[in-house]
Design a protein around this motif. Structure first.
Motif, mmCIF file in Angstrom:
data_model
loop_
_atom_site.group_PDB
_atom_site.id
_atom_site.type_symbol
_atom_site.label_atom_id
_atom_site.label_comp_id
_atom_site.label_asym_id
_atom_site.label_seq_id
_atom_site.Cartn_x
_atom_site.Cartn_y
_atom_site.Cartn_z
ATOM 1 N N GLY A 181 0.837 -1.202 0.000
ATOM 2 C CA GLY A 181 0.000 0.000 0.000
ATOM 3 C C GLY A 181 0.866 1.244 0.000
ATOM 4 N N MET A 182 0.735 2.044 -1.036
ATOM 5 C CA MET A 182 1.470 3.311 -1.110
ATOM 6 C C MET A 182 0.610 4.398 -0.456
ATOM 7 S SD MET A 182 4.174 2.257 -2.765
ATOM 8 C CE MET A 182 4.979 3.753 -3.372
ATOM 9 N N THR A 183 1.176 5.592 -0.342
ATOM 10 C CA THR A 183 0.385 6.709 0.174
ATOM 11 C C THR A 183 -0.891 6.821 -0.654
ATOM 12 O OG1 THR A 183 2.461 7.825 0.635
ATOM 13 C CG2 THR A 183 0.469 9.156 0.776
ATOM 14 N N ILE A 184 -2.006 7.084 0.002
ATOM 15 C CA ILE A 184 -3.283 7.110 -0.703
ATOM 16 C C ILE A 184 -3.813 8.541 -0.748
ATOM 17 C CG2 ILE A 184 -4.349 6.257 1.436
ATOM 18 C CD1 ILE A 184 -6.562 5.042 -0.291
ATOM 19 N N GLY A 185 -4.120 8.994 -1.956
ATOM 20 C CA GLY A 185 -4.601 10.355 -2.143
ATOM 21 C C GLY A 185 -6.111 10.397 -2.185
ATOM 22 N N GLY A 186 -6.740 9.891 -1.151
ATOM 23 C CA GLY A 186 -8.193 9.890 -1.061
ATOM 24 C C GLY A 186 -8.797 8.576 -1.524
ATOM 25 N N GLY A 187 -9.845 8.158 -0.851
ATOM 26 C CA GLY A 187 -10.490 6.904 -1.205
ATOM 27 C C GLY A 187 -11.996 7.008 -1.088
ATOM 28 N N PHE A 188 -12.472 7.337 0.101
ATOM 29 C CA PHE A 188 -13.906 7.552 0.347
ATOM 30 C C PHE A 188 -14.746 6.340 -0.023
ATOM 31 C CE2 PHE A 188 -12.039 11.745 -0.725
ATOM 32 C CZ PHE A 188 -12.127 12.322 0.527
ATOM 33 N N GLY A 189 -14.139 5.156 0.010
ATOM 34 C CA GLY A 189 -14.904 3.938 -0.262
ATOM 35 C C GLY A 189 -14.616 3.329 -1.612
ATOM 36 N N ALA A 190 -13.891 4.057 -2.477
ATOM 37 C CA ALA A 190 -13.718 3.586 -3.859
ATOM 38 C C ALA A 190 -12.385 2.906 -4.103
ATOM 39 C CB ALA A 190 -13.855 4.770 -4.810
ATOM 40 N N LYS A 191 -11.541 2.816 -3.087
ATOM 41 C CA LYS A 191 -10.204 2.264 -3.307
ATOM 42 C C LYS A 191 -10.072 0.906 -2.631
ATOM 43 C CE LYS A 191 -8.010 6.006 -5.359
ATOM 44 N NZ LYS A 191 -7.133 6.979 -4.705
ATOM 45 N N PHE A 192 -10.877 -0.029 -3.103
ATOM 46 C CA PHE A 192 -10.782 -1.401 -2.598
ATOM 47 C C PHE A 192 -10.307 -2.367 -3.674
ATOM 48 C CE2 PHE A 192 -13.701 0.481 0.507
ATOM 49 C CZ PHE A 192 -13.075 0.106 1.689
ATOM 50 N N GLY A 193 -9.869 -1.848 -4.793
ATOM 51 C CA GLY A 193 -9.288 -2.712 -5.815
ATOM 52 C C GLY A 193 -10.282 -3.159 -6.867
ATOM 53 N N GLY A 194 -9.751 -3.840 -7.897
ATOM 54 C CA GLY A 194 -10.584 -4.393 -8.961
ATOM 55 C C GLY A 194 -10.726 -3.488 -10.162
ATOM 56 N N VAL A 195 -10.378 -2.214 -10.002
ATOM 57 C CA VAL A 195 -10.587 -1.267 -11.101
ATOM 58 C C VAL A 195 -9.383 -1.271 -12.052
ATOM 59 C CG1 VAL A 195 -11.015 1.158 -11.690
ATOM 60 C CG2 VAL A 195 -12.132 0.138 -9.687
#
Lengths: 736, 736
Positions: free
Chosen positions: B248-262
Motif C-alpha cells: 500500500g502506497m500513500t493514498i490520495g483519497g479513497g472515500f470507499g472507492a479504493k478497494f481494488g478491482g478497477v
C-alpha cells in the motif's frame, strides 16, 4: 523430537530463485530521484602529517554538491563508533592532522555523477609530511617504536617486557603454569604467524542515505544487522535511534564485516549536507584499503606434556596486528579450547600498526588462534609418537550437550583414518575448532492467514539461508507445509529487535523467538479447532495444513478454516509473538581432515580431500548446515594456502585486488565431504545449534599437518605458498 | 479515563510533513526497471453488441508488448469479483460480445510508453451494433424494458408490480404498517431523487504490478485495504493469497472507492502476459466513466403521524440505480434510523442500468436514504407546526452508549436554534444521520525499543490520520510521549491482517488491537521495572517516558532502561501483539444545521453557516475528529448543492471531468463549526467510536429545509441547482 515433519528436511533456500534469476534487489540497484554519488579522497601514505588540505578546486567543479572534511564537521559529531562483536572503535570520520594508514579517508565528495565526484577528488590538494610506518606488530611493540595514537601509554606485559602501541589486552590464568611445566616430561615452544585476511564478500560495502526536512534519516544498506547500523549511526551522528530507519537490502556476503560504519555514516553526512539522497559504493581496491579485515597474529605458544600424552600446562603470548583500531586479543584463550588442561597462562595484546582497522571475520580470531594451538598439538603428538586423533581424544574434556570426541571420531571414521593410505608426496592432516553460539535478543511475529498460510516477520537479515530455517520452525510448530510459510523482514522502523546475523546465533536466538511465536499460534489454533471439531484439545493433531482428531482423521478442519473462524471470534485474527534473549547457549565443535599433495619441485600444494564433521545439535535444514560447513572449510584452507594481505615496509598494501589477492575457486578445490553429528542442545529450537563459525577454524592447522605428513616440513607461517614450501624444503634438504 | 496524558490531545498528523513537503510516495511515483504502461480501449456506447474486434494493427505498433481482450483470456480466470462492503460483483474483465455501459473496457494495451499505448488503443477496430440504453432506474424496471444481463428474471415487488432488471433487494418489515397508517392522523407521501455522485478523490485509481518467474505477484497500489486487494486478486486470477504481495502506497483519497478491482487486476494480467512490470494510472475521464461511484436513488416514502407528532408508521419503496453492478438497497432500512417507529415496511431494489458499476462512497447509501427520510420529517414537522428539532427529540429512541438527543440538542444550542434569526431569503435547516462502526478483524504488534521509543506495526492503511490515533493509543498505554511512537505499515506479506480503512471501523477495531498490544508491553514493563526498582507492581506509575514509584517520583527508571534490561532477560525484548474482531460495535450520530441564502432571481444558494455535532465516543485526537466532521459535512452539502453525474438519454455521461462536475472549493463554503459530544462506548479503545461516516449523511436534507425555510419551496430532487430552484420558485409564483 524424532517425529518431525519439516525439521530435518533438505529444503531449498527460499531466496534461491530470486538470486539465480537476478531479481534480488541489492543496495547498489537503488536509484532515488536527485540521488548523488559519494567518493573519498584517501591517504596515499600509511603514516604522515597533514600540513594543508585545499578543497577549493574540487568545490568549483560543476556538479559537485559537497566536499566534506573533518574541519567542516566542526561542531558536528563525527566520531565513528563501531561495536561489532563487542569491540568499540572510536575514531574521527576523516583524518585531520595526521593519517595513520594508507587509504584513510581525508575528504568525501558528493556529486551528480560518480565520474564528477572522482574528478573532484583528484583536484583536492593535500600536503603531507611522511612519517615512518609501523607494519609488523613485533616492531610496533618495541620501546623505540613511533607512537601511532597520541596519549598511548606503555604496557608492562606478562613476560616482563614493556610494550608500546598496545590498545587492549586479554589475560587468562588458571592453575599454576610453572608447576605444570615442572611436572611435564616434555615442553614445546613455537611461534606461529597468520597474516591479515579479507572477508572478500562479493558485494562491496554500500549504502544509500536520505535525510528528510525534519532530519529523519533513511539508510538502505547491505548489513548483517539493521539494528546495529541504526544504533551505530545514532551514536556517531547524535540522532535518536527512532529518527533513523535502516532498511536492509539483499546482502552479497558479510562474514562479519557488514555491521556498518564503513560507508553508511558518510552517506548520511553527505545527505545531511546536500539535502539529496547519496549513494556510496566501495571499489574492490577501497575494500582492501579501508574496510574491516581480520587481524593478523604472531603467537608464541609453550606447552608441557607427560610422555603418555596428557597436556599439563599451556602458555601463550600473542600479538594481534589490529591496525589503527580493532581487537583480536579476546580470542587468545581459545588455545585452551575443548582440552582438559589444568594450568593455563595466556596473554593477548591488540597492537596498533599503520594499517587499516580490523573487525570481525567468521569466528573472529578463531582461525588464527586455532592454527597456533592445533598445529602445535599435531607437532607434539608426532613427537610423542601418538596418533593426532588419539592424542586429542586423550585430552578432550566432556562437553555439556555437545560431543567433542564423537565429532572427531566421526570424521576420522569417514576417511578410515586409522587405516589411511597416501601416495608419494601426499599427507593427511587433522585439526578441530570449537565455538559457542551467541544468544542475543530477538523477537518475531507469526500470523496464520485465512488461506492457511503462515507469515513470519522479523528484523533478521538472511545471509546464510536462515529465513528457510525460520520457515521450517514455524511450519513444524503450526503443522503447515513449508511452502505455505512466507518469511519477511521489516526495517528498523517496523520490525521488533533482531539479533545480528553473526556470532552463530541466528538459528539459536531468532529460531527460539520464531518457535515461541508459532507456539502462540498453535495454542489458539488448538483452542478454536477443539471448538469447531467438538473435541478435547489434547486429542488434536496439527499436520499437513489441517487439524484432525487423533484416530479419526476424517474429523478435521483446515488451518484456513480455523483462521477464518478466528477472524470472526472475539479473540480476533491469529497471530503470535515470541521473544528470546540470553538463555545459556550451546557449544559446537568442527573437526577437519584434509589430504594434500605437495609438488616438491614447485612447492605447490594441491588439496585432495576435505572432510569435515560438525556437532550441529539438530540440523533444521541439513542442506543449509552442509553449505555452512563447505563454505567454512574452504575459507579455512584458503587462509592456509592462499589468502594474505601483503604490505610493503612503508605500509602500502601490495595486493589490493583479486588479481593479486588469491581467493580460491572451485577449480582449486576437491568436493567437500561433510558429516553431521547431531547432539541436541536443550535450549536450541528443536535442539539446533548455530553452525556458522566453527567450520572455518581448523583449516590452517589441518593443512599444515598434511604438508608436514607429505614432505616432512613444519611450517609456522601461513599461508603455505609455493615460495614458503620451497624454502622449507630447501632448508630441510640443507639439514636445518 | 479522565486522567489521560495523550488521549484527547490535539496531535498533528504524523504524515503531515511528508505530505506538505511533497515527499510522500504515491504509486504513480514508482518507476521500475523495464516498466510498461497500460491503457484501455473503452466502449463509446452505453449499450451495444460487439460484432468484431481486430487488434492486429495495434499489435503491430513498435513498442507495444501486449494487447489483451476477453478472447485472449480464454482459459484464464478473468472474472472480476469485487467485495467492497459485502457486495459481491461478478463480471468479465473485458466486454466480449456486448457492452453494457459507456467506458466499459474492451481491450488493454501494454507498451513501453503511455503515448505508444494510447496510439495502439486508437488502432484497435471494433464494430458495434448499438442498442437502446436504460438510463433511469424507473425506466429499467418497466415490464417492456430491454434486459441488461442475460438470464435476468422479473421480480414481483412488494407493491405488487413486476420489476425488470432487479439485481438484488432488501426488505424490512416490523409491526403492521397498514394498522399504523389506520391509526395515523395524517399521512405524507413523497418521492425523493438523488443522482449518482463520484467520490472525487484527487489521486486517481492506480496500480503497478510485477510478476516473478515463479508466478509470484507484487502489486503496489493506492488502496484502503491491502488485504482486500490481495484477496480480490487471488479470487480473480486464481492465485493463492500467499503468492501475492500487495504494498500500500500513500493514498490520495479513497472515500470507499479504493478497494481494488478497477486497475490492479489489469496491471497483473498485463504483467503476467509480458513478463514486465506494468503501471496503470486512470485519467480523470476514466474515473468518471469506469470507477465505482455512489448509486443514485429514487425513493417513495410514506409516513403516518399522530397530530401530537408521534410517528406511527413508515413505508418506503426504493429504486437504486446501481449501473451494471453494485448495491445500495441494503441502506434502505435507514429510513427508520434512530427513530422509535412501531410499524415499518421498507423495500429497496438494486436496479441494473446501462451505466458504470457503483460501489461504496462514505456511509454507502446513507446520504441518499437520509435525504428522503429526513427531508420528509422536516416537511411533516412543518405541517404539524412542530419545531423540527423538537419533532426529532419527540421521536428519537434511546441508544446504548450513544446519546441521540444530546447530540442534536448540542448542535441546536450552538446556534441558539430556538431563538434563531434570519435575514431576507435566508433559511435554517436541520437533519441528522446515524451510523454503526464496523468491527472487522485486526492485529497489531508493538515494540518497546532500547531508546524508550515505541513502534506500532500493522497492515493498516491511513487515509484519515488514523496512524496518529494509533500512536496516541500506544503512547497512552505505555506512558511515552507521542513523539516517541513510530507507526509503520507492512505489506500483505509481512503484516498481520488489518481491517479495511472504511466502515468507520479503524479506530474501533485496530485501535483495540493496538491497545491490547500496548497492554502486553505495559505488563512486561511493570514486571521488569518492579524488579529494577524493588517495588510492588501495583505501586508503579508509567508516565513521561519513565516508570516511577507512586509517591516517590525520584525512584524511577526510564522506559529505555527497562527495554535494555529486558534484552538481557530470559523473556527477551519487549514486544506485544493484540488482536480484535467482532465485538459489539458502537453507534454514532451526527446532527447538522445549515443556514443558507437563496438568490430569488438567479436561484443560487449560498451557504452561510454549517454547524455539525457528532457523538464520537471519546475523541482520541479532537483535531482529527473535527477534520472528519468538516470533510463529511462539506461532501454532504455538496451532494445537496452541486454534485451529480449527468447522463444523456443514450447513456453517455455529460460531465466526465472537473470542469463540468462541480466539486466545491473553500471559496464555496463558510468555515465549518463543530461540536464534539463524547459519550464513551464500552468496547471502544478509551471509549472511542469510528467517526468517518456519519458526518456526510444529513447534508442534503438539512440544505433542503434551509432552502424551504428561505423561499418556501419544497425540493425533491438533488442537487438543488440554480435551475431547479428557479423552476420551483416559478412554479410557486404560478400558484402550483
Amino acid at each position: 523430537m524424532t517425529d518431525t515433519a519439516v525439521i530435518g528436511q533438505r529444503v531449498p533456500r527460499l531466496d534461491a530463485l530470486d538470486k539465480v534469476t537476478g531479481r534480488a534487489k541489492y543496495t547498489s540497484d537503488l536509484k532515488l530521484s536527485g540521488m548523488l554519488y559519494g567518493t573519498f579522497l584517501r591517504s596515499p601514505h600509511a603514516h604522515a602529517i597533514i600540513k594543508r588540505i585545499d578543497t577549493s578546486k574540487a568545490e568549483a567543479v560543476p556538479g559537485v554538491k559537497a566536499v566534506l572534511t573533518q574541519a567542516k564537521l566542526a561542531g558536528k559529531v563525527a566520531k565513528l563508533v563501531d561495536e561489532a562483536h563487542g569491540t568499540t572503535m572510536d575514531f574521527l570520520a576523516f583524518a585531520d592532522t595526521k593519517v595513520k594508514y594508507q587509504g584513510e579517508k581525508i575528504a568525501a565528495v558528493a556529486a551528480i555523477s560518480r565520474d564528477i565526484a572522482e574528478e573532484a577528488v583528484r583536484l583536492i590538494e593535500v600536503e603531507y609530511e611522511v612519517l615512518p610506518a609501523l607494519v609488523d606488530s613485533r616492531d610496533a611493540v618495541r620501546s623505540d617504536a613511533p607512537i601511532i595514537h597520541e596519549g598511548e601509554k606503555p604496557v608492562k606485559a606478562a613476560n616482563g617486557e614493556t610494550l608500546r602501541n598496545v590498545l587492549r589486552s586479554t589475560d587468562r590464568v588458571e592453575g599454576d603454569v610453572a608447576e605444570g611445566f615442572a611436572q611435564s616430561d616434555r615442553i614445546f615452544e613455537d611461534t606461529y604467524i597468520v597474516p591479515r585476511a579479507h572477508q572478500s564478500y562479493i558485494e562491496p560495502q554500500v549504502a544509500v542515505a536520505e535525510v528528510d526536512p525534519s532530519g529523519k534519516v533513511t539508510c538502505w544498506t547491505s548489513t548483517q544487522s539493521i539494528f546495529g547500523v541504526r544504533n551505530n549511526l545514532s551514536r556517531c551522528l547524535d540522532i535518536p535511534p527512532h529518527k533513523i530507519n535502516v532498511i536492509g537490502m539483499t546482502i552479497g556476503g558479510g562474514f562479519g564485516a557488514k555491521f556498518g560504519g564503513v560507508v553508511d555514516v558518510y552517506a548520511v553526512l553527505l545527505a545531511q549536507l546536500t539535502g539529496h539522497p547519496v549513494k556510496i559504493v566501495y571499489t574492490r581496491e577501497e575494500e582492501f584499503l579501508d574496510a574491516r579485515p581480520a587481524p593478523g597474529l604472531v603467537m608464541t605458544i609453550k606447552t608441557g606434556v607427560r610422555k603418555d600424552g596428557k597436556i599439563l600446562a599451556r602458555q601463550a603470548f600473542a600479538l594481534w596486528d589490529v591496525g589503527v583500531q580493532g581487537s583480536g586479543s579476546w580470542a587468545t584463550p581459545r588455545v585452551k579450547g575443548v582440552y582438559d588442561i589444568p594450568n593455563i597462562d595466556v596473554h593477548g595484546y591488540d597492537i596498533a600498526t599503520n594499517k587499516p582497522p580490523t573487525g570481525a571475520y567468521r569466528a573472529p580470531g578463531g582461525p588464527q588462534a586455532s592454527f597456533a594451538s592445533e598445529a602445535q598439538l599435531n607437532k607434539i603428538a608426532n613427537a610423542l609418537g601418538i596418533d593426532p586423533v588419539d592424542f586429542r581424544l586423550l585430552n578432550m574434556r566432556e562437553g555439556r550437550e555437545v560431543d567433542f570426541k564423537q565429532t572427531i571420531r566421526k570424521v576420522a571414521e569417514k576417511v578410515d583414518w586409522w587405516n589411511r593410505e597416501k601416495g608419494p608426496n601426499e599427507g593427511w592432516g587433522v585439526a578441530i575448532g570449537e565455538w559457542t553460539n551467541g544468544n542475543g535478543p530477538s523477537s518475531a511475529v507469526c500470523t496464520l492467514q485465512e488461506d492457511g498460510s503462515v507469515k513470519v516477520f522479523s528484523g533478521l537479515m538472511d545471509i546464510t539461508g536462515t529465513d528457510t530455517a525460520m520457515a521450517q520452525i514455524a511450519a513444524e510448530v503450526v503443522g503447515v507445509s513449508v511452502d505455505r510459510v512466507a518469511v519477511t523482514r521489516g526495517d528498523t522502523n517496523s520490525a521488533p529487535i533482531a539479533v545480528a546475523s553473526g556470532g552463530s546465533q541466528v538459528t539459536f536466538s531468532m529460531g527460539n523467538a520464531v518457535r515461541r511465536a508459532a507456539v502462540e499460534i498453535r495454542e489458539r489454533v488448538v483452542e478454536i479447532a477443539a471448538d469447531l471439531l467438538e473435541a478435547r484439545p489434547d486429542d488434536l493433531d496439527l499436520r499437513d495444513n489441517k487439524v484432525s482428531v487423533k484416530g479419526a482423521p476424517d474429523r478435521a478442519v483446515t488451518l484456513g478454516d480455523v483462521a477464518k473462524a478466528a477472524s470472526k471470534s472475539k479473540g480476533g485474527p491469529i497471530s503470535g509473538k515470541g521473544s528470546f534473549a540470553n538463555e545459556p547457549s550451546a557449544t559446537t565443535i568442527a573437526a577437519l581432515i584434509v589430504k594434500a599433495e605437495v609438488d616438491p619441485i614447485t612447492g605447490k600444494v594441491t588439496l585432495r580431500r576435505i572432510v569435515q564433521s560438525l556437532d550441529c545439535g539438530k540440523a533444521i535444514n541439513p542442506m543449509a548446515v552442509e553449505g555452512q560447513m563447505e563454505g567454512g572449510a574452504v575459507q579455512g584452507v584458503a587462509w592456509g594456502l592462499w589468502e594474505q594481505m601483503a604490505y610493503a615496509p612503508d605500509g602500502r598494501m601490495l595486493n589490493p585486488g583479486f588479481l593479486d589477492y588469491h581467493l580460491p575457486t572451485a577449480a582449486d578445490l576437491p568436493a567437500i565431504e561433510t558429516v553431521l553429528v547431531e547432539i541436541p542442545t536443550d535450549n536450541g529450537p528443536f535442539g539446533a545449534k548455530g553452525v556458522g563459525e566453527p567450520p572455518i577454524t581448523p583449516g590452517i592447522a589441518a593443512l599444515q599437518l598434511a604438508i608436514a605428513d607429505a614432505v616432512g616440513i613444519d611450517l609456522h607461517q601461513a599461508p603455505f605458498t609455493p615460495e614458503r614450501v620451497r624454502a622449507a624444503l630447501r632448508e630441510k634438504a640443507n639439514g636445518n
